[in-house]
Motif scaffolding. Structure first.
Motif, PDB file in Angstrom:
ATOM      1  N   UNK A  96       0.658  -1.302   0.056  1.00 47.48           N
ATOM      2  CA  UNK A  96       0.163   0.022   0.030  1.00 47.48           C
ATOM      3  C   UNK A  96       0.924   1.241   0.108  1.00 47.48           C
ATOM      4  N   UNK A  97       2.303   0.843  -0.171  1.00 44.39           N
ATOM      5  CA  UNK A  97       2.950   2.129  -0.057  1.00 44.39           C
ATOM      6  C   UNK A  97       3.422   2.710  -1.434  1.00 44.39           C
ATOM      7  N   UNK A 128       9.060  -3.820  -6.282  1.00 38.63           N
ATOM      8  CA  UNK A 128       8.281  -2.708  -6.694  1.00 38.63           C
ATOM      9  C   UNK A 128       7.224  -3.083  -7.776  1.00 38.63           C
ATOM     10  N   UNK A 129       5.815  -3.010  -7.353  1.00 39.26           N
ATOM     11  CA  UNK A 129       4.663  -3.693  -8.268  1.00 39.26           C
ATOM     12  C   UNK A 129       4.813  -4.962  -8.359  1.00 39.26           C
ATOM     13  N   UNK A 149       3.294   6.330  -8.288  1.00 37.46           N
ATOM     14  CA  UNK A 149       2.061   5.285  -8.281  1.00 37.46           C
ATOM     15  C   UNK A 149       2.537   3.994  -7.972  1.00 37.46           C
ATOM     16  N   UNK A 150       3.821   3.666  -8.200  1.00 38.02           N
ATOM     17  CA  UNK A 150       4.238   2.200  -8.063  1.00 38.02           C
ATOM     18  C   UNK A 150       4.382   1.674  -6.578  1.00 38.02           C
ATOM     19  N   UNK A 151       3.709   0.736  -6.305  1.00 38.86           N
ATOM     20  CA  UNK A 151       3.672   0.402  -4.728  1.00 38.86           C
ATOM     21  C   UNK A 151       5.087  -0.281  -4.384  1.00 38.86           C
ATOM     22  N   UNK A 152       5.881   0.012  -3.580  1.00 39.03           N
ATOM     23  CA  UNK A 152       7.156  -0.665  -3.187  1.00 39.03           C
ATOM     24  C   UNK A 152       7.659  -0.656  -1.614  1.00 39.03           C
TER      25      UNK A 152
END
Length: 101
Positions: free
Chosen positions: A39-40, A60-61, A78-81
């Protein structure tokens, strides 16, 4: 002109410099420590992560990549990481474009 050093950081994450267009922050994770997760994400900022010392893993994603001293990773807006330190502390310099914090 402004100048900062990674040595100026006194917490695990410290913003060092900020302008209208970008921001620099130092991050030090202890061995095995992680930050972030599914969710980050930074909705409007790219994060450029430079590994100053140590090793770790960035996910990452959903795609994992090993990190080592000298590596530069760009995490797009916008990429979750998630970042996880390896067997030693992971020290990074992070640039956020535009500023995030």
């Amino acid at each position: 002109m402004e100048r900062a050093s990674l040595d100026d950081a006194d917490r695990w994450f410290d913003v060092l410099l900020t302008s209208d267009d970008a921001q620099a922050a130092a991050m030090t994770l202890s061995a095995g420590q992680s930050t972030g997760g599914p969710d980050n994400r930074h909705r409007e900022s790219d994060q450029w992560l430079f590994v100053a010392s140590g090793t770790g893993t960035a996910t990452v994603d959903g795609e994992a990549v090993d990190l080592a001293s000298g590596d530069l990773l760009r995490i797009e807006a916008g990429e979750a990481h998630e970042i996880v330190a390896g067997d030693e502390p992971l020290e990074t310099l992070n640039l956020y474009v535009p500023p995030e914090y």
